[in-house]
Design a protein around this motif. Structure first.
Motif, short mmCIF file in Angstrom:
data_model
loop_
_atom_site.label_atom_id
_atom_site.label_comp_id
_atom_site.label_asym_id
_atom_site.label_seq_id
_atom_site.Cartn_x
_atom_site.Cartn_y
_atom_site.Cartn_z
N LEU A 122 28.32 -25.47 32.47
CA LEU A 122 27.40 -24.39 32.16
C LEU A 122 26.02 -24.91 31.76
O LEU A 122 24.99 -24.36 32.18
CB LEU A 122 27.97 -23.51 31.04
N ALA A 123 25.99 -25.97 30.97
CA ALA A 123 24.71 -26.55 30.55
C ALA A 123 23.92 -27.05 31.75
O ALA A 123 22.70 -26.85 31.85
CB ALA A 123 24.96 -27.69 29.57
N ASN A 124 24.62 -27.68 32.68
CA ASN A 124 23.95 -28.17 33.89
C ASN A 124 23.53 -27.03 34.80
O ASN A 124 22.45 -27.07 35.39
CB ASN A 124 24.86 -29.14 34.64
N LEU A 125 24.38 -26.03 34.91
CA LEU A 125 24.04 -24.88 35.75
C LEU A 125 22.79 -24.17 35.25
O LEU A 125 21.94 -23.73 36.04
CB LEU A 125 25.21 -23.90 35.81
N ALA A 126 22.66 -24.06 33.93
CA ALA A 126 21.49 -23.40 33.37
C ALA A 126 20.21 -24.09 33.84
O ALA A 126 19.24 -23.45 34.26
CB ALA A 126 21.57 -23.39 31.85
N GLY A 127 20.20 -25.42 33.80
CA GLY A 127 19.03 -26.15 34.25
C GLY A 127 18.81 -26.09 35.75
O GLY A 127 17.68 -25.96 36.23
N LEU A 128 19.91 -26.17 36.50
CA LEU A 128 19.80 -26.14 37.96
C LEU A 128 19.35 -24.79 38.49
O LEU A 128 18.56 -24.70 39.44
CB LEU A 128 21.14 -26.55 38.58
N TRP A 129 19.87 -23.71 37.87
CA TRP A 129 19.42 -22.37 38.30
C TRP A 129 17.93 -22.20 38.05
O TRP A 129 17.22 -21.56 38.84
CB TRP A 129 20.21 -21.28 37.57
N GLU A 130 17.44 -22.78 36.96
CA GLU A 130 15.99 -22.73 36.71
C GLU A 130 15.23 -23.46 37.82
O GLU A 130 14.18 -22.98 38.27
CB GLU A 130 15.67 -23.39 35.35
N ALA A 146 24.16 -18.25 32.37
CA ALA A 146 24.92 -19.47 32.11
C ALA A 146 24.68 -19.96 30.69
O ALA A 146 25.61 -20.35 29.97
CB ALA A 146 24.55 -20.55 33.12
N ARG A 147 23.41 -19.91 30.27
CA ARG A 147 23.05 -20.38 28.93
C ARG A 147 23.68 -19.49 27.86
O ARG A 147 24.18 -19.98 26.83
CB ARG A 147 21.53 -20.40 28.81
N GLN A 148 23.71 -18.18 28.09
CA GLN A 148 24.29 -17.26 27.11
C GLN A 148 25.80 -17.43 27.01
O GLN A 148 26.38 -17.39 25.92
CB GLN A 148 23.96 -15.82 27.48
N THR A 149 26.46 -17.64 28.15
CA THR A 149 27.91 -17.89 28.15
C THR A 149 28.22 -19.16 27.37
O THR A 149 29.18 -19.21 26.60
CB THR A 149 28.43 -18.01 29.59
N LEU A 150 27.41 -20.17 27.58
CA LEU A 150 27.58 -21.43 26.86
C LEU A 150 27.49 -21.21 25.35
O LEU A 150 28.35 -21.69 24.58
CB LEU A 150 26.52 -22.42 27.33
N LYS A 151 26.49 -20.48 24.92
CA LYS A 151 26.31 -20.23 23.48
C LYS A 151 27.41 -19.36 22.90
O LYS A 151 27.87 -19.58 21.77
CB LYS A 151 24.95 -19.59 23.24
N ASP A 152 27.86 -18.36 23.67
CA ASP A 152 28.87 -17.44 23.17
C ASP A 152 30.25 -18.09 23.08
O ASP A 152 30.98 -17.88 22.10
CB ASP A 152 28.96 -16.21 24.08
N GLN A 153 30.61 -18.85 24.10
CA GLN A 153 31.97 -19.40 24.17
C GLN A 153 32.11 -20.74 23.47
O GLN A 153 33.19 -21.07 22.98
CB GLN A 153 32.41 -19.53 25.63
N TYR A 154 31.03 -21.53 23.43
CA TYR A 154 31.13 -22.89 22.91
C TYR A 154 30.01 -23.19 21.92
O TYR A 154 29.18 -24.09 22.13
CB TYR A 154 31.09 -23.90 24.07
N PRO A 155 29.94 -22.43 20.83
CA PRO A 155 28.81 -22.59 19.90
C PRO A 155 28.72 -23.96 19.25
O PRO A 155 27.63 -24.38 18.86
CB PRO A 155 29.07 -21.48 18.86
N GLU A 156 29.85 -24.67 19.14
CA GLU A 156 29.84 -25.98 18.48
C GLU A 156 29.76 -27.14 19.46
O GLU A 156 29.79 -28.30 19.06
CB GLU A 156 31.11 -26.13 17.62
N SER A 157 29.68 -26.84 20.75
CA SER A 157 29.65 -27.91 21.75
C SER A 157 28.33 -28.67 21.72
O SER A 157 27.26 -28.07 21.58
CB SER A 157 29.86 -27.33 23.15
N PRO A 158 28.37 -29.99 21.90
CA PRO A 158 27.11 -30.74 22.00
C PRO A 158 26.28 -30.30 23.20
O PRO A 158 25.06 -30.42 23.19
CB PRO A 158 27.57 -32.20 22.14
N TRP A 159 26.94 -29.77 24.23
CA TRP A 159 26.21 -29.27 25.39
C TRP A 159 25.39 -28.04 25.06
O TRP A 159 24.32 -27.83 25.60
CB TRP A 159 27.17 -28.99 26.55
#
Length: 234
Positions: free
Chosen positions: A197-205, A216-229
């Motif tokens: 998801l972190a990579n997709l956010a950058g690639l879609w940009e 992609a960025r919002q899904t990342l924040k919602d599902q994995y708030p503690e992830s280093p990504w």
């Protein structure tokens, strides 16, 4: 403790609490048949917070197991630590040693595939994306990539390395396709899904798909708030 650890490694729970639970089990239940699995997961949790020396102590427990495939698991984990520490050349040497072993046990072939994925990631770190792609293609061809298979976590990580290699080589469409494999097929492998998801956010940009990047960025924040990504993604 295992459930908490998996959630923490996936980025949806704090590492410290899960680590205390799993460490307490691993240190107290040395005769449990879960002992080696618990020790490995404690090592993974310690790597996640960059306590590499302590992680090595728990991975060393696996090396004392009486089964060759467990010894290979210990070797793969230790090689990944080298990669995480930024020692890509040393990591490749460690992965090559694993690939040279003719180990017995049903899980041994899977550990060798894991070593190939690790070596490919190290090649990306050394800016050798084409060599990495060649190696990952071999892994994917030999792996059961079905989302419900036991090899799904391995496949998810392989596609992430493939995406990273293509992205490094400037092949944006190929990178998008690789990371989309993980997003669509392996959302149940949380650590790999967060990375994708972190990579997709950058690639879609990059390809001017702002709405998809935002999603992609919002899904990342919602599902994995503690992830280093999540912390890396703006």
């Amino acid at each position: 403790a295992l459930s908490a650890a998996k959630l923490a490694l996936g980025g949806s729970r704090k590492i410290a609490e899960a680590g205390r639970m799993m460490r307490a089990f691993a240190d107290a239940r040395t005769k449990s048949y879960h002992y080696y699995q618990a020790s490995e997961i404690v090592g993974d949790l310690l790597v996640a917070i960059r306590q590499y020396a302590a992680a090595g102590e728990y991975y060393a427990r696996l090396d004392k197991a009486p089964w060759p495939d467990y010894k290979m698991r210990a070797a793969v984990a230790s090689a990944r630590v080298l990669l995480d520490e930024g020692k890509a050349t040393e990591a490749i040497e460690a992965f090559d040693k694993i690939l040279a072993v003719n180990a017995e046990g049903d899980a041994a072939p899977r550990q060798q595939k894991a070593a190939k994925v690790g070596k490919a990631a190290a090649l990306v770190a050394l800016k050798k994306p084409d060599d990495a792609v060649k190696l990952i293609d071999e892994v994917i061809e030999a792996t059961d990539t079905d989302a419900k298979s036991e090899e799904a976590p391995l496949a998810a990580r392989a596609y992430n390395v493939l995406g990273a290699a293509h992205r490094q080589a400037g092949r944006t469409q190929e990178a998008l396709l690789a990371f989309l494999h993980v997003d669509l097929l392996y959302p149940n492998v949380p650590d790999a899904h967060a990375e994708a998801l972190a990579n997709l956010a950058g690639l879609w940009e990059q390809v001017h798909k702002a709405e998809r990047a935002s999603r992609a960025r919002q899904t990342l924040k919602d599902q994995y708030p503690e992830s280093p990504w999540t912390k890396k993604s703006p």
